[in-house]
Design an enzyme around this catalytic site. Structure first.
Site, PDB file in Angstrom:
ATOM      1  N   ALA A  91       1.018  -1.236   0.013  1.00 19.95           N
ATOM      2  CA  ALA A  91      -0.076  -0.126  -0.068  1.00 19.95           C
ATOM      3  C   ALA A  91       0.822   1.281  -0.122  1.00 19.95           C
ATOM      4  O   ALA A  91       2.014   1.423   0.512  1.00 19.95           O
ATOM      5  CB  ALA A  91      -0.910  -0.187   1.080  1.00 19.95           C
ATOM      6  N   CYS A  92       0.665   2.416  -0.737  1.00 19.28           N
ATOM      7  CA  CYS A  92       1.295   3.633  -0.947  1.00 19.28           C
ATOM      8  C   CYS A  92       0.266   4.602  -1.069  1.00 19.28           C
ATOM      9  O   CYS A  92      -0.799   4.697  -1.210  1.00 19.28           O
ATOM     10  CB  CYS A  92       2.219   2.996  -2.194  1.00 19.28           C
ATOM     11  SG  CYS A  92       1.188   2.760  -3.641  1.00 19.28           S
ATOM     12  N   ASP A  93       1.067   5.833  -1.299  1.00 23.25           N
ATOM     13  CA  ASP A  93       0.231   7.079  -1.462  1.00 23.25           C
ATOM     14  C   ASP A  93       0.005   7.180  -2.791  1.00 23.25           C
ATOM     15  O   ASP A  93      -1.062   6.899  -3.471  1.00 23.25           O
ATOM     16  CB  ASP A  93       0.813   8.143  -0.798  1.00 23.25           C
ATOM     17  CG  ASP A  93       0.253   9.669  -1.198  1.00 23.25           C
ATOM     18  OD1 ASP A  93      -0.878   9.449  -1.260  1.00 23.25           O
ATOM     19  OD2 ASP A  93       1.095  10.396  -1.586  1.00 23.25           O
TER      20      ASP A  93
END
Lengths: 162, 102
Positions: B15-17
């Site tokens: 998960a990332c921005d």
């Protein structure tokens, strides 16, 4: 699909003798260079600065990978990389940075190059080779993903199918 | 604290921005490391983690958002992008079928 390093990193997007006063100055130069090669609009730089202020893009071994936030993707015109080398180092949240590899991307075409970069940085000798590269072509060659991306030091678990 | 077994991991999500930099790099590394394993490695924005993810890996700075967005999925936070022991543990659990406490 992965793309060769040369397709994403144009020699014009490589600066070997950049000088920056601090991290924000270095990030602005990264944004400017990405805009210069037509990869982003000028709005992208603010998104890169915002990202550094929330989570630093410092990786290790004197290398940072500045890039924008999710909202900054709107400022990306095409996927590209830019490389700025700071021979005098830049203080990047307490880490000395020699190499900034700036990223502009909507897709995943640069995944193999970044995975290759990670492999390079996990090997101090290869990392030094990248930091000390003196031509754009050399940097592009070093970042070129290996043909068979197998971890080098892992012993084979089974016989080769060849 | 949840414990999952590495053999039960079929989909690993980073998960990332923005999904442009570190998460892409980590996804590339994990795909290499887990090439021979029956595991799908994806990276998605932290606010849209797929419901069928078996484990989520993300930077500590995003862990709370990941837990809010996917309350039923174990979240493994990491501090550094290169050679973080938390990520190495996930790889080892998947390869060896060991337990992973998160």
């Amino acid at each position: 699909m992965s793309e060769p390093a040369a397709a994403l990193l144009h020699p014009r997007a490589v600066r070997l003798d950049a000088v920056a006063a601090d991290r924000d100055d270095a990030v602005r130069q990264c944004g400017w260079l990405l805009a210069e090669v037509g990869a982003v609009t000028s709005a992208y730089t603010d998104s890169m600065l915002e990202r550094e202020r929330s989570i630093s893009t410092y990786l290790g071994e004197g290398v940072a990978i500045p890039h924008g936030t999710a909202s900054g993707k709107n400022a990306v015109r095409r996927d590209a990389l830019a490389v700025l080398r700071f021979p005098d180092e830049v203080d990047w949240d307490g880490h000395p940075v020699t190499l900034a590899i700036a990223i502009a991307a909507r897709g995943d075409g640069h995944m193999a190059i970044l995975a290759e970069l990670a492999q390079i940085l996990l090997d101090p000798d290869r990392a030094r080779g990248l930091r000390e590269a003196t031509t754009a072509d050399e940097i592009i060659r070093l970042l070129q993903p290996a043909e068979d991306p197998e971890p080098e030091k892992e012993p084979e678990e089974e016989g080769s199918a060849l | 604290m949840t414990t999952i077994n590495g053999k039960d991991i079929r989909k690993l999500v980073i998960a990332c921005d923005a999904g442009m930099g570190s998460s892409v790099m980590l996804a590339g590394q994990l795909r290499r490391a887990l090439k021979k394993q029956p595991v799908t490695v994806e990276h998605t924005p932290v606010d849209s983690i797929p419901a069928d993810a078996d484990v989520v890996v993300c930077h500590t700075g995003l862990a709370e958002r990941a837990r809010r967005g996917a309350p039923d999925v174990p979240v493994v936070p990491f501090e550094v992008y290169l050679g973080d022991p938390a990520v190495d543990k996930v790889i080892k659990a998947i390869k060896d079928g060991g337990d992973l406490s998160v």
